[in-house]
Scaffold this active site. Structure first.
Site, PDB file in Angstrom:
ATOM      1  CD  GLU A   1     -13.645  66.184 110.939  1.00  0.00           C
ATOM      2  OE1 GLU A   1     -13.336  67.317 110.573  1.00  0.00           O
ATOM      3  OE2 GLU A   1     -14.761  65.912 111.416  1.00  0.00           O
TER       4      GLU A   1
ATOM      5  CB  SER B   1      -7.730  72.615 115.416  1.00  0.00           C
ATOM      6  OG  SER B   1      -8.628  72.396 116.496  1.00  0.00           O
TER       7      SER B   1
ATOM      8  CG  HIS C   1     -18.960  65.813 112.184  1.00  0.00           C
ATOM      9  ND1 HIS C   1     -18.875  66.074 113.527  1.00  0.00           N
ATOM     10  CD2 HIS C   1     -18.043  66.603 111.577  1.00  0.00           C
ATOM     11  CE1 HIS C   1     -17.930  66.995 113.716  1.00  0.00           C
ATOM     12  NE2 HIS C   1     -17.411  67.328 112.545  1.00  0.00           N
TER      13      HIS C   1
ATOM     14  CE  LYS D   1     -17.939  71.447 113.222  1.00  0.00           C
ATOM     15  NZ  LYS D   1     -17.093  71.095 114.349  1.00  0.00           N
TER      16      LYS D   1
HETATM   17  P1  PGA Z   1     -12.880  72.494 113.559  1.00  0.00           P
HETATM   18  O1  PGA Z   1     -13.989  71.425 113.148  1.00  0.00           O
HETATM   19  O2  PGA Z   1     -12.164  72.909 112.300  1.00  0.00           O
HETATM   20  O3  PGA Z   1     -13.646  73.630 114.173  1.00  0.00           O
HETATM   21  O4  PGA Z   1     -11.951  71.833 114.512  1.00  0.00           O
HETATM   22  C1  PGA Z   1     -13.719  70.441 112.193  1.00  0.00           C
HETATM   23  C2  PGA Z   1     -14.938  69.571 112.017  1.00  0.00           C
HETATM   24  O5  PGA Z   1     -15.623  69.274 113.000  1.00  0.00           O
HETATM   25  O6  PGA Z   1     -15.263  69.146 110.883  1.00  0.00           O
END
Ligand code: PGA
Length: 232
Positions: free
Chosen positions: A154, A191, A105, A11
């Site tokens: 996701e 997560s 995303h 990110k």
């Molecule tokens: P996270 O993010 O592992 O911090 O929950 C996953 C993502 O947004 O691809």
């Protein structure tokens, strides 16, 4: 041979020197010997940093002779070819460094109002340059553009919350997407950590994970890769 995709989504994190430090630690711990020993699974390790870090990481992977083992991905792509689109990065520019791109995303859909139409254009732009889209959906019936072979499921409530989805329900969605949408590979994201990764990887229709927060730490991400052992 079973293929496993272990994708890091950094990110909007890391400066050039932080990315450099990550790589030194990531490549320096037990990961490389683990990969050399465990060849019964084809592990695709894909790092997706900000655009500005791609050349540095590509250079480092080349230097360590790891360009074949660890791949790079972008986190976004312009829907348009090279041209007058201030602030955008085209597929042709990305293709110099990366072979994957995250498209759709939920953060981009929400913060930049990315519509199905725009996402479809981004997918075609990527495919034209032989960049593989990692297409994100947060629901089993979300639109998937044609040409997509790799989907990341996701659920929004699981992203960055420390409350991952139930592995059995993620499996049910993965199986539905494969069967009904004719998708080859489905990843789970939300997560994921080194402590829960095996619960997802051991589901028959989950082919890997898309990791946000836990991929920022080189030791933790290396542990995620080493703990991701599918039932063969
Ligand atoms: P996270 O993010 O592992 O911090 O929950 C996953 C993502 O947004 O691809």
């Amino acid at each position: 041979m079973k293929k496993l995709f272990l994708v890091a989504n950094w990110k909007e994190h890391k400066t050039l020197s932080e990315a450099h430090q990550f790589m030194i630690s990531f490549l320096g711990n037990d990961l490389l010997s683990y990969l050399a020993k465990n060849v019964s699974v084809d592990r695709k390790i894909i790092l997706c940093p900000s655009f500005i870090l791609l050349p540095e990481l590509a250079g480092l992977l080349h230097e360590f002779h790891l360009s074949g083992k660890i791949k790079l991905g972008a986190q976004n792509i312009s829907p348009y070819p090279d041209g007058p689109h201030t602030g955008e990065v085209s597929a042709r520019q990305i293709a110099e460094f990366a072979s994957y791109v995250i498209i759709g995303h939920s953060e981009r859909r929400r913060e930049y109002n990315e519509s199905d139409e725009i996402l479809e254009k981004k997918v075609s732009a990527a495919l034209e340059q032989n960049i593989t889209p990692i297409f994100c959906v947060s629901d089993k019936d979300e639109f998937i553009p044609s040409g997509v072979t790799l989907v990341a499921y996701e659920p929004v409530d699981a992203i960055g919350t420390g409350s991952p989805d139930d592995p059995k329900s993620a499996q049910a969605v993965a199986s539905y997407i494969k069967e009904k949408k004719h998708i080859h590979y489905v990843l789970y994201g939300g997560s994921v950590t080194s402590r829960n990764v095996d619960l997802y990887i051991q589901q028959p229709d989950i082919d890997g994970v898309l990791v946000g927060g836990a991929s920022l730490d080189p030791v933790e991400f290396s542990q995620i890769i080493q703990n991701a052992n599918p039932l063969l």
